[in-house]
Write a protein that holds these residues in place. Structure first.
Motif, PDB file in Angstrom:
ATOM      1  N   SER A  78      -7.950  12.725   6.146  1.00 29.50           N
ATOM      2  CA  SER A  78      -9.268  12.111   5.599  1.00 29.50           C
ATOM      3  C   SER A  78      -9.245  10.615   5.371  1.00 29.50           C
ATOM      4  N   VAL A  79      -8.078  10.407   5.004  1.00 28.14           N
ATOM      5  CA  VAL A  79      -8.102   8.841   4.241  1.00 28.14           C
ATOM      6  C   VAL A  79      -7.005   8.131   5.024  1.00 28.14           C
ATOM      7  N   SER A  80      -6.385   8.501   5.883  1.00 26.22           N
ATOM      8  CA  SER A  80      -5.394   7.652   6.751  1.00 26.22           C
ATOM      9  C   SER A  80      -5.795   6.368   7.261  1.00 26.22           C
ATOM     10  N   GLN A  81      -7.071   6.458   7.904  1.00 20.54           N
ATOM     11  CA  GLN A  81      -7.543   5.179   8.538  1.00 20.54           C
ATOM     12  C   GLN A  81      -7.818   4.198   7.365  1.00 20.54           C
ATOM     13  N   ILE A  82      -8.350   4.512   6.173  1.00 25.95           N
ATOM     14  CA  ILE A  82      -8.355   3.570   5.041  1.00 25.95           C
ATOM     15  C   ILE A  82      -7.136   3.191   4.641  1.00 25.95           C
ATOM     16  N   TRP A 143       1.364  -4.797  15.433  1.00 23.36           N
ATOM     17  CA  TRP A 143       1.688  -3.577  15.051  1.00 23.36           C
ATOM     18  C   TRP A 143       0.534  -2.505  15.129  1.00 23.36           C
ATOM     19  N   LEU A 144      -0.554  -3.066  15.087  1.00 17.95           N
ATOM     20  CA  LEU A 144      -1.655  -2.057  14.924  1.00 17.95           C
ATOM     21  C   LEU A 144      -2.007  -1.610  16.312  1.00 17.95           C
ATOM     22  N   ILE A 145      -1.952  -2.667  17.290  1.00 21.68           N
ATOM     23  CA  ILE A 145      -1.843  -2.113  18.560  1.00 21.68           C
ATOM     24  C   ILE A 145      -1.005  -1.302  19.210  1.00 21.68           C
ATOM     25  N   SER A 146       0.259  -1.635  19.046  1.00 20.15           N
ATOM     26  CA  SER A 146       1.320  -1.101  19.700  1.00 20.15           C
ATOM     27  C   SER A 146       1.925  -0.081  19.005  1.00 20.15           C
ATOM     28  N   GLY A 147       2.053  -0.007  17.678  1.00 19.73           N
ATOM     29  CA  GLY A 147       2.845   0.872  16.498  1.00 19.73           C
ATOM     30  C   GLY A 147       4.259   0.750  16.672  1.00 19.73           C
ATOM     31  N   HIS A 148       4.785  -0.314  17.420  1.00 18.21           N
ATOM     32  CA  HIS A 148       6.190  -0.251  17.493  1.00 18.21           C
ATOM     33  C   HIS A 148       7.055  -0.101  16.405  1.00 18.21           C
ATOM     34  N   TRP A 149       8.252   0.478  16.524  1.00 15.93           N
ATOM     35  CA  TRP A 149       9.001   0.738  15.303  1.00 15.93           C
ATOM     36  C   TRP A 149       9.618  -0.421  14.885  1.00 15.93           C
ATOM     37  N   ILE A 150       9.805  -1.551  15.680  1.00 18.41           N
ATOM     38  CA  ILE A 150      10.596  -2.716  15.128  1.00 18.41           C
ATOM     39  C   ILE A 150       9.690  -3.483  14.275  1.00 18.41           C
ATOM     40  N   LEU A 151       8.280  -3.427  14.712  1.00 19.99           N
ATOM     41  CA  LEU A 151       7.258  -4.192  13.928  1.00 19.99           C
ATOM     42  C   LEU A 151       7.028  -3.477  12.474  1.00 19.99           C
ATOM     43  N   ALA A 210      -0.485   8.189  10.602  1.00 22.33           N
ATOM     44  CA  ALA A 210      -2.095   7.820  10.335  1.00 22.33           C
ATOM     45  C   ALA A 210      -2.903   7.329  11.558  1.00 22.33           C
ATOM     46  N   SER A 211      -4.215   7.726  11.604  1.00 21.63           N
ATOM     47  CA  SER A 211      -4.978   7.459  12.635  1.00 21.63           C
ATOM     48  C   SER A 211      -5.186   6.043  12.763  1.00 21.63           C
ATOM     49  N   ASN A 212      -5.176   5.509  13.866  1.00 22.36           N
ATOM     50  CA  ASN A 212      -5.394   4.041  13.978  1.00 22.36           C
ATOM     51  C   ASN A 212      -6.614   3.578  14.136  1.00 22.36           C
ATOM     52  N   PRO A 213      -7.189   2.840  13.098  1.00 22.25           N
ATOM     53  CA  PRO A 213      -8.721   2.321  13.045  1.00 22.25           C
ATOM     54  C   PRO A 213      -9.065   1.570  14.296  1.00 22.25           C
ATOM     55  N   ILE A 214      -8.106   0.627  14.738  1.00 16.49           N
ATOM     56  CA  ILE A 214      -8.391  -0.029  15.940  1.00 16.49           C
ATOM     57  C   ILE A 214      -8.543   0.820  17.167  1.00 16.49           C
ATOM     58  N   HIS A 215      -7.871   1.913  17.252  1.00 16.38           N
ATOM     59  CA  HIS A 215      -8.104   2.742  18.580  1.00 16.38           C
ATOM     60  C   HIS A 215      -9.502   3.538  18.268  1.00 16.38           C
ATOM     61  N   THR A 216      -9.882   4.003  17.088  1.00 17.31           N
ATOM     62  CA  THR A 216     -11.008   4.609  16.867  1.00 17.31           C
ATOM     63  C   THR A 216     -12.242   3.668  17.090  1.00 17.31           C
ATOM     64  N   VAL A 217     -12.250   2.365  16.794  1.00 21.05           N
ATOM     65  CA  VAL A 217     -13.315   1.183  17.140  1.00 21.05           C
ATOM     66  C   VAL A 217     -13.409   1.182  18.425  1.00 21.05           C
ATOM     67  N   MET A 228      -3.502   1.141  25.986  1.00 21.08           N
ATOM     68  CA  MET A 228      -2.437   0.370  25.558  1.00 21.08           C
ATOM     69  C   MET A 228      -2.646   0.276  23.855  1.00 21.08           C
ATOM     70  N   ILE A 229      -3.584   1.008  23.279  1.00 16.71           N
ATOM     71  CA  ILE A 229      -3.546   0.965  21.804  1.00 16.71           C
ATOM     72  C   ILE A 229      -3.146   2.436  21.332  1.00 16.71           C
ATOM     73  N   ALA A 230      -2.252   2.083  20.251  1.00  9.78           N
ATOM     74  CA  ALA A 230      -1.504   3.313  19.767  1.00  9.78           C
ATOM     75  C   ALA A 230      -2.689   4.023  19.018  1.00  9.78           C
ATOM     76  N   LYS A 231      -2.568   5.392  19.413  1.00 11.36           N
ATOM     77  CA  LYS A 231      -3.517   6.361  18.565  1.00 11.36           C
ATOM     78  C   LYS A 231      -3.238   6.699  17.462  1.00 11.36           C
ATOM     79  N   LYS A 232      -2.061   6.919  17.052  1.00  9.21           N
ATOM     80  CA  LYS A 232      -1.497   7.140  15.895  1.00  9.21           C
ATOM     81  C   LYS A 232      -0.445   6.193  15.448  1.00  9.21           C
TER      82      LYS A 232
END
Length: 371
Positions: A78-82, A143-151, A210-217, A228-232
């Motif tokens: 419920s709060v993951s995007q926040i 990081w928000l877009i790719s979710g890559h582990w290095i970032l 966590a849910s990615n707010p950028i993907h949601t928008v 191309m945008i990570a969902k989680k």
């Protein structure tokens, strides 16, 4: 229990890199905390808040951490995007804090002209600082877009360094109190929480995405490039390394599993390392580089604490391999770091100085507004 020969797995790239990274981060956090404290004392700059923990605060940390852990366990979806949005803002600030000393060094080395151009949050920004802030924001957006582990690791490390620099321990007495409480906290939530809550709370929270707010928008606006945008997202509250490390670096190779280490397993020992490094430095103030000071009474405490951290971390990983189950890292890290410092300081008759502390108390609540 697995056969002992499986401990050879610790020599593979993923666990070896995890250990070396954790050791470097703990030492780097302590060293940055020392330098940051010296900067504040030298410049009398209290524009950035700093906290020196007292007994009550040290006791409250495990309690509040337990409360937060339960909230994350039950309410995380419920709060993951926040949480993601809050983490993104904190990551920008932490990354800026970590990189700014290097920018200042480059400016002084090359004599760069850097006029003030803006003011934000009661703090003036120069042109180069503005570019640095944009760069840090760009890293977080990537990081928000790719979710890559290095970032993810980069942001997690910056959060660890910033935390250790701004939250300090005044003496070994408070440090021991905090470490012992967190020692019990870690053991309970890893080994015994399943009996009370039906699942391993610590592991469940650590492995949630966590849910990615950028993907949601982007999805709600039907924007192009959604795939191309990570969902989680893995939040940067831990450092992670793919077990197939080479496959994790080269694009196109799928990584099934990750090794992970929580930020607390680096940040909490780093607070002890920062304390003893400060004590070592006060004993030899005449040197510019505290790493080059020969101690009059043997090796410096920082090396005992750092060596103990390395031994404890390897032991924790080895125990995880042999038992094939998650291990509370602080079960091994607290005795291996705090124990040698207390024993050696007692043998040197310096335990009283460390126990009560002689660090000058910087008034965290004093603030001055830059003009």
């Amino acid at each position: 229990m697995e056969p002992l020969w499986k401990l050879a797995y610790l020599l593979e790239p993923a666990p070896a890199t995890l250990v070396l990274t954790a050791i470097a981060v703990t030492f780097g956090s302590a060293f940055r905390a020392l330098n940051y404290g010296k900067e504040m004392e030298r410049n009398r700059d209290f524009s950035e808040a700093s906290i020196t923990l007292d007994r009550t605060q040290a006791l409250m940390i495990p309690i509040m951490s337990s409360f937060s852990l339960l909230l994350m366990f039950y309410l995380f979806p419920s709060v993951s995007q926040i949480l993601t949005a809050f983490t993104a803002v904190a990551s920008v600030s932490s990354l800026y804090f970590c990189l700014s000393p290097y920018i200042a060094h480059v400016k002084s080395q090359f004599g760069l002209v850097d006029p003030f151009v803006s003011r934000c949050c009661s703090k003036s920004f120069t042109r180069i600082q503005g570019f640095l802030l944009l760069f840090c924001s760009g890293i977080v957006v990537a990081w928000l877009i790719s979710g890559h582990w290095i970032l993810n690791n980069m942001l997690g490390i910056s959060l660890c360094i910033a935390f250790v620099s701004h939250v300090r321990l005044p003496n070994i007495k408070i440090c021991a109190m905090l470490l012992v409480c967190l020692f019990v906290y870690d053991i309970f939530w890893v080994f015994y929480s399943e009996r009370f809550f039906g699942a391993n709370v610590m592991v469940s929270v650590a492995t949630q995405q966590a849910s990615n707010p950028i993907h949601t928008v982007a999805n709600s606006l039907s924007l192009p490039g959604l795939q191309m945008i990570a969902k989680k997202l893995e939040l940067p509250v831990k450092i992670v390394f793919p077990r197939n490390l080479l496959g994790g670096v080269i694009p196109g190779n799928k990584v099934a599993e990750f090794m992970m280490l929580g930020l607390g397993d680096m940040a909490i020992p780093s607070m002890l390392l920062a304390l003893v490094l400060s004590f070592d430095h006060r004993r030899s103030k005449d040197s510019v580089n505290p790493l080059d000071i020969p101690s009059s009474k043997g090796h410096k405490y920082i090396w005992y604490a750092l060596s103990g951290y390395a031994i404890g971390l390897v032991t924790a990983l080895g125990a995880g391999i042999l038992t094939h189950s998650p291990q509370p890292a602080l079960l091994y890290l607290v005795p291996s770091t705090l124990g040698p410092v207390i024993v050696i300081s007692w043998m040197r008759k310096e335990l009283t100085d460390l126990w009560e502390g002689t660090t000058p108390n910087i008034n965290e609540k004093a603030h001055s507004t830059e003009v």
